[in-house]
Scaffold this motif. Structure first.
Motif, PDB file in Angstrom:
ATOM      1  N   ILE A  37      44.574  34.262  44.748  1.00  0.00           N
ATOM      2  CA  ILE A  37      45.623  34.885  43.907  1.00  0.00           C
ATOM      3  C   ILE A  37      46.910  34.862  44.512  1.00  0.00           C
ATOM      4  N   GLY A  38      48.003  34.874  43.585  1.00  0.00           N
ATOM      5  CA  GLY A  38      49.356  35.157  44.224  1.00  0.00           C
ATOM      6  C   GLY A  38      50.344  35.144  43.237  1.00  0.00           C
ATOM      7  N   LYS A  44      49.835  27.846  45.221  1.00  0.00           N
ATOM      8  CA  LYS A  44      48.456  27.844  44.971  1.00  0.00           C
ATOM      9  C   LYS A  44      47.764  26.490  44.365  1.00  0.00           C
ATOM     10  N   HIS A 234      44.822  34.357  37.464  1.00  0.00           N
ATOM     11  CA  HIS A 234      45.503  35.365  37.304  1.00  0.00           C
ATOM     12  C   HIS A 234      45.063  36.789  36.814  1.00  0.00           C
ATOM     13  N   TYR A 247      41.541  35.318  48.559  1.00  0.00           N
ATOM     14  CA  TYR A 247      42.777  34.926  49.646  1.00  0.00           C
ATOM     15  C   TYR A 247      43.857  35.214  48.522  1.00  0.00           C
ATOM     16  N   VAL A 248      45.081  35.846  49.158  1.00  0.00           N
ATOM     17  CA  VAL A 248      46.249  36.072  48.625  1.00  0.00           C
ATOM     18  C   VAL A 248      47.414  35.420  49.139  1.00  0.00           C
ATOM     19  N   ASP A 250      51.491  34.327  49.184  1.00  0.00           N
ATOM     20  CA  ASP A 250      52.592  34.536  48.538  1.00  0.00           C
ATOM     21  C   ASP A 250      53.862  33.657  49.472  1.00  0.00           C
ATOM     22  N   THR A 254      49.391  32.840  53.668  1.00  0.00           N
ATOM     23  CA  THR A 254      48.147  33.643  53.257  1.00  0.00           C
ATOM     24  C   THR A 254      48.693  35.211  53.761  1.00  0.00           C
ATOM     25  N   GLU A 257      43.221  38.567  53.113  1.00  0.00           N
ATOM     26  CA  GLU A 257      42.135  37.807  52.664  1.00  0.00           C
ATOM     27  C   GLU A 257      40.957  39.025  52.885  1.00  0.00           C
ATOM     28  N   ILE A 263      41.169  43.957  48.974  1.00  0.00           N
ATOM     29  CA  ILE A 263      42.502  43.436  48.381  1.00  0.00           C
ATOM     30  C   ILE A 263      43.058  44.394  47.509  1.00  0.00           C
ATOM     31  N   VAL A 269      49.559  43.239  49.445  1.00  0.00           N
ATOM     32  CA  VAL A 269      49.310  42.733  48.196  1.00  0.00           C
ATOM     33  C   VAL A 269      49.779  43.290  47.057  1.00  0.00           C
ATOM     34  N   TYR A 273      53.042  41.768  44.457  1.00  0.00           N
ATOM     35  CA  TYR A 273      52.760  41.905  43.125  1.00  0.00           C
ATOM     36  C   TYR A 273      53.949  42.608  42.377  1.00  0.00           C
TER      37      TYR A 273
END
Lengths: 280, 362
Positions: A37-38, A44, A234, A247-248, A250, A254, A257, A263, A269, A273
């Protein structure tokens, strides 16, 4: 300990001066559902494209079932431009085309559905059977490969049956509702008989009900087809419900994780977001 | 059972067609006003083959190539060079001491060799050119065709190609009988159709619809594009050989880009992605340009009144207008991507819905 199916090692993807993926390291183990995600533009899909051979990474390597399938190091103009890490660690170039990677057993779907638009659902699935052909141009043209052709068709039909798409078998693929088109795309990917399935935002544009159905569907195909699934998504409901690990990403890095609970509570994270600093 | 029935009906229809052609050939004397019909049938069948071969590339594989006239020229020259009887060579190659080829092969071998040479050149050219996409591919292939045309007229190659002089005196079975080009074109088109219906044909269509998805489905783009390009050129070469027979002489300057555009027009009018459309439209196109619209070029006087505009060249004006109307209002062409088939008509007659049997194993 489950064996590693996919390993991404120090992968950096730099376009001109922009680093899209920065020193990515990740591992996907057999039978897992792993999500990435991200925020938008985090890199991604670029990571997916590197894994599936759409373009070679600027630096780094990708392993599939323990075997190195992709490797690259900065070359040409990139030698001077390269801003990433681990420069000089890789010296070989291994850049197979996407069809080679599919033959190895990695199948994917696309963020914006890419079905073959002039063809029916059945024909869409049938095309995926082409990669296992043993007939050459001559025997296929003169229809000397009757047994193989019949097998291709029966396999495609069987797959449609398992995925409950029988009723739309002869519809034009692009005339189906959105949720069904997604399913057909997944079915088409499954027809290549992969062991690793990459889903690029499978729930994009779906309503809550369709998303719920998709969640169940992904879980089911993992079990039925003995798959390992790596996906970009998403919809947090879906991600949190079915992922074994997340896994995030941005800005190409990474940032986190772990399992879904970790998370959800990870301050970095939340910052990525929601933006801004998090008050403790 | 059904398949057998279809096959029998098709064979009967083919036999009837050949019978009719034979009867026409016997009964129409070269002096009658119907003699032009025979020319139209001969040339139409030759153009049908090259149009279908172009459709295989443009319509089924999505490769926009404009090199068809070039491959036809290679085919025509190959046929002519290798089939001129040995005792005629001294006369044909009068400026080049009888040329360097001193033997002759039978006509049918010449036709096959024409295809093989065209395919070989296509293979070589395909290596660099097929990396290009859409318009760029069109420009590159068009450029190749023009280069080949200039090359074949080059004096240094004279002992082989007779320079800018024409090649003649080779056997011309396609000019003598209308059945010859019909049978050769028919067999070739049948092979192309079989190929389109095979697993390779499905891969071609996948590439046409979406290259990225096709590649992700394990289809090797470079390999399949090369196959389509080479096979298409093989049949273009064969039709070039037939055209050489039909014209009874070969000259490089007649294989210009205007010829490629004619073929492209046939494909567009017939429907990009329809084999039967290409066949129908090539006969229509040749009939219009060679026969039906000829009267527009003549001056007509009704009583005292001279019809205005009707003079030499007016035919082309009318023809262009027809083409514009088709492109503006019938963008799908005559057939779109549909096919005309006997079983389809039988189904219509017996009132069964086509949906019920579509996609059924053949």
């Amino acid at each position: 300990m489950r064996e590693t199916v996919l390993k991404v090692e120090n992968v950096t993807m730099q376009f001109g001066g922009v680093i899209a993926v920065d020193n990515m390291n990740l591992v996907v183990k057999k039978g897992e559902i792993v999500s990435m995600i991200g925020p938008n533009g985090a890199g991604k899909t670029t990571a997916f494209n590197v894994i599936t051979g759409v373009y070679p990474p600027t630096n780094g390597a990708v392993y599939f079932n323990g075997e190195k399938i992709v490797e690259n190091h900065p070359q040409g103009k990139m030698k001077k431009l390269y801003k990433g890490e681990n420069n000089g660690q890789y010296s070989h170039v291994l850049a197979p085309t996407p069809d080679r990677i599919t033959k190895l057993g990695i199948a994917r779907t696309f963020q914006n559905i890419r079905l073959f638009k002039s063809q029916t659902v059945f024909e869409n699935i049938l095309i995926a059977e082409h990669l296992r052909r043993t007939s050459n141009l001559f025997s296929a043209t003169f229809h000397l490969n009757g047994a193989e052709e019949a097998q291709m068709r029966s396999e495609a039909d069987e797959l449609l049956h398992i995925l409950e798409l029988d009723d739309v078998r002869d519809e034009m693929a692009t005339s189906l509702p959105y949720g069904k088109q997604r399913r057909v795309e997944v079915a088409r990917a499954l027809a290549t008989k992969p062991s690793l399935l990459l889903l690029d935002e499978p729930a994009a544009g779906m309503n809550p009900q369709e998303t719920d159905e998709l969640t169940a569907f992904i879980g089911r195909i993992r079990d039925d087809f003995n798959l390992t699934i790596f996906m970009i998504e998403h919809h947090m409901d879906l991600v949190m419900e079915i992922s074994d690990r997340i896994y995030v990403l941005d800005f190409g890095k990474t940032i986190a994780e772990g399992i879904p609970e970790e998370i959800q509570n990870n301050p970095r994270v939340i910052e990525a977001y929601l933006g801004g600093a998090v008050d403790e | 059972m059904k398949k057998k029935k279809e096959l029998v009906i098709s064979l009967v229809l083919i036999a009837v067609l050949i019978g009719i052609l034979r009867l026409m050939e016997i009964n129409i004397s070269p002096q009658s006003k119907w003699a032009m019909l025979m020319t139209v049938l001969k040339k139409g069948s030759i153009y049908a083959l090259v149009a279908v071969s172009m459709n295989l590339l443009n319509g089924f594989t999505g490769l926009f190539s404009l090199g068809q006239a070039g491959f036809m020229m290679i085919g025509a020259y190959t046929y002519a060079i290798f089939t001129i009887p040995a005792d005629q060579r001294e006369m044909v190659y009068m400026y080049y001491n009888g040329g360097i080829v001193k033997f002759a092969i039978p006509a049918i071998c010449g036709v096959l060799l024409a295809g093989v040479f065209a395919a070989f050149f296509a293979f070589l050219i395909g290596i660099p050119v097929l990396r290009l996409k859409s318009d760029y591919l069109a420009i590159a292939t068009l450029g190749f065709a023009e280069i080949m045309r200039a090359l074949f007229q080059w004096d240094t190659l004279g002992p082989l190609t007779n320079g800018s002089n024409m090649l003649r005196s080779y056997p011309t079975p396609a000019s003598a009988s209308v059945i010859y080009p019909f049978v050769v074109s028919g067999v070739c088109i049948a092979v192309i159709v079989l190929m389109i219906n095979s697993t390779y044909g499905r891969a071609f269509k996948a590439i046409r619809d979406d290259e990225i998805a096709a590649e992700a489905m394990g289809i090797n783009l470079a390999h399949h594009k090369r196959i389509a390009f080479t096979v298409s050129s093989f049949f273009a070469g064969i039709s070039g050989a037939l055209l050489a027979m039909f014209q009874t002489n070969v000259q490089a300057k007649s294989f210009n880009s205007a010829m490629t555009y004619e073929i492209l027009l046939i494909v567009v009018i017939g429907g990009i992605g329809s084999v039967t459309g290409s066949v129908i439209s090539s006969f229509l196109f040749i009939a219009c340009s060679e026969w039906l619209l000829r009267f527009l070029d003549e001056q007509h006087v009704i009583g005292e009144f001279t019809v205005p505009l009707m003079r030499s060249g007016f035919r082309k004006v009318v023809f262009s207008i027809i083409i514009m109307v088709i492109v503006l209002f019938f963008r799908q062409g005559i057939m779109g991507t549909r096919e005309f088939s006997i079983s389809g008509i039988l189904n219509k007659i017996s009132g069964r819905s086509r949906k019920a049997q579509k996609g059924e194993p053949k």
